[in-house]
Design a protein around this motif. Structure first.
Motif, PDB file in Angstrom:
ATOM      1  N   PRO A  58       0.686  -1.255  -0.003  1.00 22.99           N
ATOM      2  CA  PRO A  58      -0.040  -0.079  -0.222  1.00 22.99           C
ATOM      3  C   PRO A  58       0.760   1.394  -0.055  1.00 22.99           C
ATOM      4  O   PRO A  58       2.095   1.386   0.612  1.00 22.99           O
ATOM      5  CB  PRO A  58      -0.756   0.058   1.450  1.00 22.99           C
ATOM      6  N   ALA A  59       0.425   2.259  -0.709  1.00 24.19           N
ATOM      7  CA  ALA A  59       1.054   3.557  -0.803  1.00 24.19           C
ATOM      8  C   ALA A  59       1.195   4.282   0.640  1.00 24.19           C
ATOM      9  O   ALA A  59       0.243   3.928   1.320  1.00 24.19           O
ATOM     10  CB  ALA A  59       0.577   4.424  -1.710  1.00 24.19           C
ATOM     11  N   PRO A  60       2.139   4.960   0.641  1.00 24.24           N
ATOM     12  CA  PRO A  60       2.015   5.751   1.999  1.00 24.24           C
ATOM     13  C   PRO A  60       0.748   6.652   2.251  1.00 24.24           C
ATOM     14  O   PRO A  60       0.261   6.996   1.395  1.00 24.24           O
ATOM     15  CB  PRO A  60       3.230   6.753   1.964  1.00 24.24           C
ATOM     16  N   GLN A  61       0.473   6.710   3.555  1.00 23.02           N
ATOM     17  CA  GLN A  61      -0.913   7.298   4.088  1.00 23.02           C
ATOM     18  C   GLN A  61      -0.919   8.691   3.713  1.00 23.02           C
ATOM     19  O   GLN A  61       0.336   9.388   3.537  1.00 23.02           O
ATOM     20  CB  GLN A  61      -1.104   7.156   5.468  1.00 23.02           C
ATOM     21  N   GLN A  62      -2.111   9.162   3.110  1.00 20.11           N
ATOM     22  CA  GLN A  62      -2.014  10.628   2.388  1.00 20.11           C
ATOM     23  C   GLN A  62      -3.242  11.455   3.257  1.00 20.11           C
ATOM     24  O   GLN A  62      -4.075  10.909   3.825  1.00 20.11           O
ATOM     25  CB  GLN A  62      -2.391  10.659   0.944  1.00 20.11           C
ATOM     26  N   THR A  63      -2.860  12.652   3.293  1.00 22.30           N
ATOM     27  CA  THR A  63      -3.901  13.576   4.097  1.00 22.30           C
ATOM     28  C   THR A  63      -4.635  14.155   2.733  1.00 22.30           C
ATOM     29  O   THR A  63      -4.182  13.788   1.437  1.00 22.30           O
ATOM     30  CB  THR A  63      -3.247  14.659   4.655  1.00 22.30           C
ATOM     31  N   ALA A  64      -5.395  15.132   3.087  1.00 24.65           N
ATOM     32  CA  ALA A  64      -6.083  15.670   1.874  1.00 24.65           C
ATOM     33  C   ALA A  64      -5.344  16.598   1.388  1.00 24.65           C
ATOM     34  O   ALA A  64      -5.548  17.073  -0.062  1.00 24.65           O
ATOM     35  CB  ALA A  64      -7.278  16.667   2.429  1.00 24.65           C
TER      36      ALA A  64
ATOM     37  N   LYS B 121       1.350  13.583   1.076  1.00 24.90           N
ATOM     38  CA  LYS B 121       1.754  12.338   1.477  1.00 24.90           C
ATOM     39  C   LYS B 121       2.429  12.367   2.855  1.00 24.90           C
ATOM     40  O   LYS B 121       3.141  13.370   3.369  1.00 24.90           O
ATOM     41  CB  LYS B 121       2.745  11.969   0.549  1.00 24.90           C
ATOM     42  N   LEU B 122       2.354  11.623   3.739  1.00 28.36           N
ATOM     43  CA  LEU B 122       2.867  11.474   5.072  1.00 28.36           C
ATOM     44  C   LEU B 122       3.886  10.193   4.925  1.00 28.36           C
ATOM     45  O   LEU B 122       3.911   9.115   4.572  1.00 28.36           O
ATOM     46  CB  LEU B 122       1.777  10.919   6.073  1.00 28.36           C
TER      47      LEU B 122
ATOM     48  N   GLU C  73       7.030   6.185  16.654  1.00 27.51           N
ATOM     49  CA  GLU C  73       7.021   6.366  15.290  1.00 27.51           C
ATOM     50  C   GLU C  73       6.100   7.496  15.034  1.00 27.51           C
ATOM     51  O   GLU C  73       5.167   7.636  15.366  1.00 27.51           O
ATOM     52  CB  GLU C  73       6.182   5.018  14.896  1.00 27.51           C
ATOM     53  N   VAL C  74       6.395   8.461  14.286  1.00 22.82           N
ATOM     54  CA  VAL C  74       5.440   9.490  13.583  1.00 22.82           C
ATOM     55  C   VAL C  74       5.523   9.548  12.069  1.00 22.82           C
ATOM     56  O   VAL C  74       6.221   8.593  11.358  1.00 22.82           O
ATOM     57  CB  VAL C  74       6.099  10.676  14.268  1.00 22.82           C
ATOM     58  N   GLN C  75       4.784  10.631  11.800  1.00 21.33           N
ATOM     59  CA  GLN C  75       4.996  10.732  10.271  1.00 21.33           C
ATOM     60  C   GLN C  75       5.147  12.189   9.809  1.00 21.33           C
ATOM     61  O   GLN C  75       4.647  13.240  10.558  1.00 21.33           O
ATOM     62  CB  GLN C  75       3.552  10.613   9.610  1.00 21.33           C
ATOM     63  N   ILE C  76       5.949  12.651   8.790  1.00 18.51           N
ATOM     64  CA  ILE C  76       6.311  13.836   8.483  1.00 18.51           C
ATOM     65  C   ILE C  76       5.551  14.389   7.114  1.00 18.51           C
ATOM     66  O   ILE C  76       5.429  13.501   6.165  1.00 18.51           O
ATOM     67  CB  ILE C  76       7.744  13.782   8.247  1.00 18.51           C
ATOM     68  N   GLU C  77       4.926  15.295   7.153  1.00 19.68           N
ATOM     69  CA  GLU C  77       4.188  16.060   6.034  1.00 19.68           C
ATOM     70  C   GLU C  77       5.053  17.232   5.458  1.00 19.68           C
ATOM     71  O   GLU C  77       5.114  18.141   6.121  1.00 19.68           O
ATOM     72  CB  GLU C  77       2.739  16.259   6.429  1.00 19.68           C
TER      73      GLU C  77
ATOM     74  N   ALA D 209       8.150  21.097   8.525  1.00 18.38           N
ATOM     75  CA  ALA D 209       7.273  19.895   8.311  1.00 18.38           C
ATOM     76  C   ALA D 209       5.907  20.120   9.353  1.00 18.38           C
ATOM     77  O   ALA D 209       6.145  20.679  10.412  1.00 18.38           O
ATOM     78  CB  ALA D 209       7.836  18.664   8.544  1.00 18.38           C
ATOM     79  N   TYR D 210       5.054  19.531   9.151  1.00 13.33           N
ATOM     80  CA  TYR D 210       3.786  19.092   9.928  1.00 13.33           C
ATOM     81  C   TYR D 210       4.137  17.809  10.432  1.00 13.33           C
ATOM     82  O   TYR D 210       4.544  16.603   9.606  1.00 13.33           O
ATOM     83  CB  TYR D 210       2.671  19.453   9.143  1.00 13.33           C
ATOM     84  N   LEU D 211       4.206  17.643  11.863  1.00 16.76           N
ATOM     85  CA  LEU D 211       4.454  16.182  12.455  1.00 16.76           C
ATOM     86  C   LEU D 211       3.038  15.653  12.978  1.00 16.76           C
ATOM     87  O   LEU D 211       2.323  16.160  13.767  1.00 16.76           O
ATOM     88  CB  LEU D 211       5.301  16.534  13.406  1.00 16.76           C
ATOM     89  N   TRP D 212       2.876  14.439  12.270  1.00 17.41           N
ATOM     90  CA  TRP D 212       1.643  13.607  12.779  1.00 17.41           C
ATOM     91  C   TRP D 212       2.099  12.575  13.916  1.00 17.41           C
ATOM     92  O   TRP D 212       3.256  11.907  13.358  1.00 17.41           O
ATOM     93  CB  TRP D 212       1.088  13.078  11.673  1.00 17.41           C
ATOM     94  N   VAL D 213       1.531  12.268  14.684  1.00 18.53           N
ATOM     95  CA  VAL D 213       1.721  11.352  15.911  1.00 18.53           C
ATOM     96  C   VAL D 213       0.087  10.729  16.043  1.00 18.53           C
ATOM     97  O   VAL D 213      -0.608  11.486  16.621  1.00 18.53           O
ATOM     98  CB  VAL D 213       2.512  11.957  16.993  1.00 18.53           C
ATOM     99  N   ASP D 214       0.306   9.570  15.991  1.00 16.78           N
ATOM    100  CA  ASP D 214      -1.032   8.735  16.339  1.00 16.78           C
ATOM    101  C   ASP D 214      -2.355   9.378  15.614  1.00 16.78           C
ATOM    102  O   ASP D 214      -3.546   9.498  16.395  1.00 16.78           O
ATOM    103  CB  ASP D 214      -1.314   8.711  18.056  1.00 16.78           C
TER     104      ASP D 214
END
Length: 287
Positions: A65-71, A74-75, A137-141, A155-160
């Protein structure tokens, strides 16, 4: 001659009959051949069930599966290495350590080379360390521009499933700042969150005039906060009629009695002043 004619006629009829039989026999293989050709076509159009099952078994596997995406983008997966302060941290990204500076937010300073520790700076750092623990584990946008002039990753940092930039604003631990196009994806919703924190008076918004458009002003906030207190302490002195010099023999047992008389604070040289009421020895009794 008359007897031979019927014989010849019979021979001719026999030959014609034999010829007709030979023609019919020759045509029958053609009919069989056409039938075989039609059967072959039908067989080619519908492959046997075994062949279909083989195709299904050997079908290519689905890709990962491709990396999760926001509106909006890509994260990118990453791991927390350490937290510098509320809006700056180090992450491991694609096997490389990167310094991340959160976009569109600014927390009070705790490690600035030329600025002292600012109010709510330690609280912002502590909150970041609580949420972004080492190895988390986090995600960077990424927005449009990837890095700042210092080489840090913007970046915008996403966590949980939540954006940490927004979490800081919600708790009043950061202000909306450094709004530089084209990195302005979330600026409107950030300002809406900040407005709620301002209305609630939480965190940095609990100190009047501290967080402003151009940064944090702890000295200015402290000065303006102290001014009303000074005016209130001077107001009773101006309005209260102090005892005259002729009543210099007035003495008060304690400050409670002096306050009841409406003469506090009592400055040295004024009627009613005594050292026992001036505990800190600054020349003002019953402050």
């Amino acid at each position: 001659m008359k007897k031979k004619t019927p014989l010849l006629t019979g021979l001719i009829v026999l030959l014609m009959a034999l010829t007709a039989c030979s023609t019919n026999t020759a045509k029958q293989p053609d009919v069989q051949t056409n039938s075989q050709q039609q059967a072959t076509k039908v067989t080619a159009a519908a492959p046997p069930a075994a062949a279909t099952a083989t195709q299904a078994t050997t079908a290519p596997k689905q890709s990962a599966p491709a990396p999760q995406q926001t509106a909006t983008g890509k994260l990118i997966p990453a791991k927390i290495v350490s937290v510098t302060d509320g809006d700056t941290m180090k992450v491991e990204l694609n096997g490389k350590k990167e310094t991340v500076r959160l976009l569109l937010v600014d927390t009070p300073e705790t490690k600035h080379p030329s600025k002292p520790v600012q109010p709510f700076g330690p609280e912002a750092s502590a909150f970041a360390k609580q949420i972004l623990k080492e190895g988390k584990e986090v995600q960077i946008e990424i927005d449009v521009s990837e890095r700042d002039k210092y080489g840090r990753l913007l970046a915008y940092l996403w966590v949980d499933g939540k954006m940490f930039n927004e979490m800081l604003l919600e708790k009043g631990l950061a202000r909306v700042a450094y709004v530089y196009p084209p990195n302005i994806k979330y600026v409107d919703q950030f300002r809406a969150i900040q407005k709620k924190a301002q209305t609630a008076g939480v965190g940095i918004w609990s100190i009047e005039n501290y967080a402003q458009e151009d940064g944090f002003h702890p000295k200015e906030a402290a000065t303006k906060k102290a001014e009303p207190t000074k005016q209130q302490s001077e107001k009773p002195v101006a309005e209260t009629q102090k005892p005259t010099a002729s009543s210099s023999n007035i003495q008060y047992k304690n400050c409670t009695e002096a306050r009841a008389a409406g003469v506090t604070p009592i400055h040295e040289g004024e009627p009613g002043y005594s050292r026992k009421l001036d505990r800190d020895g600054d020349g003002v009794a019953c402050e």
